[in-house]
Scaffold this motif. Structure first.
Motif, short mmCIF file in Angstrom:
data_model
loop_
_atom_site.label_atom_id
_atom_site.label_comp_id
_atom_site.label_asym_id
_atom_site.label_seq_id
_atom_site.Cartn_x
_atom_site.Cartn_y
_atom_site.Cartn_z
N VAL B 237 -9.07 46.94 -45.16
CA VAL B 237 -7.74 47.36 -44.84
C VAL B 237 -7.55 48.74 -45.76
CG1 VAL B 237 -5.45 47.04 -44.86
CG2 VAL B 237 -6.84 45.20 -43.98
N SER B 238 -7.13 49.79 -45.39
CA SER B 238 -6.74 51.11 -46.20
C SER B 238 -5.58 50.88 -47.05
CB SER B 238 -6.68 52.17 -45.30
OG SER B 238 -7.79 52.62 -44.58
N LEU B 239 -4.38 50.09 -46.34
CA LEU B 239 -3.34 50.20 -46.91
C LEU B 239 -2.38 49.17 -46.53
CD1 LEU B 239 -1.43 53.39 -48.05
CD2 LEU B 239 -0.09 51.62 -46.70
N LEU B 240 -1.51 48.57 -47.14
CA LEU B 240 -0.54 47.22 -46.61
C LEU B 240 0.95 47.95 -47.02
CD1 LEU B 240 -2.17 44.05 -47.19
CD2 LEU B 240 -1.76 45.28 -45.03
N ARG B 241 1.86 47.84 -46.48
CA ARG B 241 3.24 48.16 -46.84
C ARG B 241 4.14 47.40 -46.18
NH1 ARG B 241 1.77 50.26 -50.11
NH2 ARG B 241 1.93 52.91 -50.83
N ASP B 242 5.28 46.76 -46.88
CA ASP B 242 6.27 45.77 -46.16
C ASP B 242 7.33 46.86 -45.84
OD1 ASP B 242 6.71 45.96 -48.88
OD2 ASP B 242 7.89 44.05 -48.78
N PRO B 243 7.68 46.95 -44.43
CA PRO B 243 8.88 47.92 -44.32
C PRO B 243 10.05 47.16 -44.39
CG PRO B 243 7.88 47.07 -42.32
CD PRO B 243 6.87 46.38 -43.42
N THR B 244 10.63 47.62 -45.67
CA THR B 244 11.95 46.69 -46.14
C THR B 244 13.30 47.92 -45.60
OG1 THR B 244 11.78 47.25 -48.22
CG2 THR B 244 10.80 45.01 -47.47
N ARG B 245 13.82 48.32 -46.88
CA ARG B 245 15.01 49.27 -46.44
C ARG B 245 14.31 50.48 -45.68
NH1 ARG B 245 17.15 50.27 -52.42
NH2 ARG B 245 15.05 49.95 -53.13
N GLY B 246 15.04 51.04 -45.00
CA GLY B 246 14.60 52.23 -44.23
C GLY B 246 13.59 51.89 -43.27
N VAL B 290 15.58 49.84 -39.23
CA VAL B 290 16.32 48.72 -39.83
C VAL B 290 15.33 47.95 -40.52
CG1 VAL B 290 17.61 46.54 -39.12
CG2 VAL B 290 17.77 48.87 -37.80
N ALA B 291 16.12 47.46 -41.80
CA ALA B 291 15.18 46.62 -42.47
C ALA B 291 14.34 45.27 -42.23
CB ALA B 291 15.93 46.28 -43.94
N ASN B 292 13.05 45.05 -42.76
CA ASN B 292 12.37 43.84 -42.18
C ASN B 292 12.30 43.12 -43.54
OD1 ASN B 292 11.54 44.65 -39.51
ND2 ASN B 292 11.10 46.39 -40.75
N GLU B 293 12.07 41.86 -43.67
CA GLU B 293 11.90 41.05 -44.96
C GLU B 293 10.70 40.01 -44.77
OE1 GLU B 293 12.86 41.61 -47.89
OE2 GLU B 293 14.29 43.13 -47.63
N GLY B 294 9.96 40.16 -43.70
CA GLY B 294 8.96 39.25 -43.35
C GLY B 294 7.84 40.06 -42.50
N LYS B 295 7.78 41.12 -42.42
CA LYS B 295 6.71 41.78 -41.67
C LYS B 295 5.95 42.70 -42.62
CE LYS B 295 8.24 39.81 -38.09
NZ LYS B 295 9.63 39.95 -37.84
N LEU B 296 4.74 43.22 -42.21
CA LEU B 296 3.85 44.11 -42.85
C LEU B 296 3.39 45.25 -41.76
CD1 LEU B 296 0.45 43.64 -42.17
CD2 LEU B 296 1.06 41.67 -43.84
#
Lengths: 359, 359
Positions: B237-246, B290-296
């Protein structure tokens, strides 16, 4: 008593943001404005390769901590809500660095890295933020510790109080640390590393508008160097504490609470700066209950006490260190002071908030 | 749309404090009241031997992290200021644990320990605090991570907003981690682990008083287990991010900002819960922001994309994972969406605050 309390609002820096002199809600939205704030205000001050990666975490290289010697990690956190944000001898920024460094130092740990999380109130002057962040950067530089990860949130005007900062810190506890391996016991000697009450009275004198010839300065400082010298001279220190909120009275009270021994100390032996004593007198405060941010209390065995005291005094942050009393088998759980007039009094732990928002 | 937004005030617990139903300033004074608060509210919920020591730092045993294999440490922090404090699917407490755990997880780290620092507003209902602390304890238990050190401050009524929590976390990055060793490049595939916008709309629907047949629940969850499964199936995997604020828009925008490549994705392929979509429509919001708190969001090489997607879908937190687009050599720095109607649009990074106080 004369002069004016210093005007801290003069101490702001120019705003480095393209379009904002004051914080707006959008600076906390995680969008382009947040990015600009982080890059122009925080990265430029704290700049180090770990933080600059701006990943979700700061990554500490294995070489920093795995010498294979069985070291443990110390981990600590503190929130800072002091008002005013800037005061003689420091600011919420230097306090936020030194406070967490000192929590690590009291565990015998060498501070390695800090995190910094900011809650900004809409309308905060950006220049004031820049000045406070500069204080943090300078305090971190002096403590030899990097700020490697962080976060920023913004709350609406009236839902915060300008700025609060929460730092967390990681430190390395050497495998051969003897601090704490021998619990405090009757006969042990109690040392303080210098004058008490300076930080609390520095903040209070600004808040109450007290002007003195020489302003009272906060003692905010990083103590891990002092601790290192102390432990080199006296490795068998039983216990170290920094007497912050609640002051020396709270720290001593906690040492004996629920224990089978007490403390007896000589009130006249506790170093208090005369100006701090005068300010306490005016405000009706007991310097023993006033917060310190650059002092430590050490419980040491009698055999090592003189060497420990000499080591403290030889360090720039411990010049006024003093031996103030000892642990005793009498009156278990109680802290008893011998007053300068030859009497004794029980020193209670403060119940609640003598000085709100002091750190 | 029907029903009532849930009444969160019903959800408080009884106060365990002897004399207080509400927080008073003295609870932050570092004295006896602070001690009672820490013991009755925090220790009883988070209880673990490291925290119970109540030293200035939590001390992590050497065995936790020094397998001698050259691991690195991940270190992260986040402040949480969400309003309301309790919402369907979680609270500021579960958010504060999962948010920091996820920051560590996105670095490929196994979360080891958390700190928790509380800023309480005078007048806060103690029972509500207890309920939120219970949420934190439960989230920490589910994530398999201890809260090992903490701090509490209290600010005067009107100088805070009920409660803010700052957590910091330490995680262990395995020496053989390949995540990120290969930077994202054109041709790489973009996966999301499930529906977007759930957390933000759960909070907004309470705040705006929107009532739906089934309330929108926050997706707040700890993602390190999902990450472990993903990396086992596709180590490159090149990169992981959790898309929270924004939201997803910000995360994708940051992936290509200033880079020599762009992103093209299929807007119709982004999973959005129909109720969330309806709520966004009503409030005029774009679910991508819209913010997520359990997604990547994962950027993976084409060769590993199917295995990665299958691994996400096999995990309880990734059942609705989808392949949404790819990195492209065209339009460097830009995120371009193909709309369900066959057109294309540039997806900008949000400027500031679409949804204040969302986490």
């Amino acid at each position: 008593m004369s002069g004016e309390p210093p005007d801290m609002t003069r101490m702001a820096c120019p705003s480095p943001l393209a379009h904002h002199e004051r914080i707006v809600l959008g600076h906390g939205g995680g969008g382009v404005l947040t990015r600009e704030l982080i890059e122009k205000v925080f990265l430029s001050a704290f700049g180090n390769p770990i933080l600059a990666g701006l990943g979700d975490s700061g990554i500490l290289p294995a070489a920093w901590f795995s010498s294979g010697g069985g070291e443990r990690l110390a981990f600590s956190t503190d929130s800072f809500v002091v008002q005013p944000l800037v005061f003689p001898g420091g600011s919420i920024g230097s306090l936020a660095v030194n406070g967490t460094v000192n929590d690590l130092a009291m565990s015998g740990a060498r501070p390695m890295a800090l995190s910094a999380a900011f809650i900004l109130e809409e309308g905060l002057d950006v220049g004031l933020l820049v000045r406070i962040v500069a204080d943090m950067a300078e305090a971190a530089r002096m403590a030899g510790v990097g700020i490697v990860t962080g976060d920023t949130k913004v709350v609406e005007r009236g839902r915060g109080d300008g700025l609060s900062i929460t730092t967390a810190g990681i430190g390395l506890v050497p495998a051969d640390l003897r601090l704490g391996s021998r619990p405090p016991e009757p006969g042990d000697v109690i040392l303080v590393s210098g004058t008490v009450g300076d930080h609390g009275m520095a903040v209070m004198s600004v808040r109450e508008g007290l002007g003195f010839e020489a302003p009272i300065e906060s003692d905010s400082a990083a103590l891990h160097g002092l601790v290192a010298d102390l432990l080199a001279a006296c490795p068998d220190v039983s216990l170290l504490r920094d007497p912050t909120r609640g002051g020396l009275a709270m720290t001593l009270g906690e040492l004996v609470a629920g224990k089978g021994f007490g403390i007896e100390f000589d009130e006249g032996a506790v170093p208090v700066d005369p100006v701090v004593a005068a300010a306490c007198e005016i405000l009706g405060l007991d310097p023993l209950q006033v917060a310190n941010e650059g002092k430590l209390v050490a419980v040491v065995p009698e055999a090592g006490a003189e060497a420990a005291l000499a080591a403290l005094r030889a360090h720039p942050l411990g010049g006024k260190a003093a031996r103030i009393g000892r642990m005793v088998a009498d009156h278990p759980g109680l802290v008893v002071a011998r007053t300068p007039y030859g009497g004794t009094r029980i020193v209670p732990m403060p119940l609640g908030e003598q000085l709100p928002r002091i750190c």
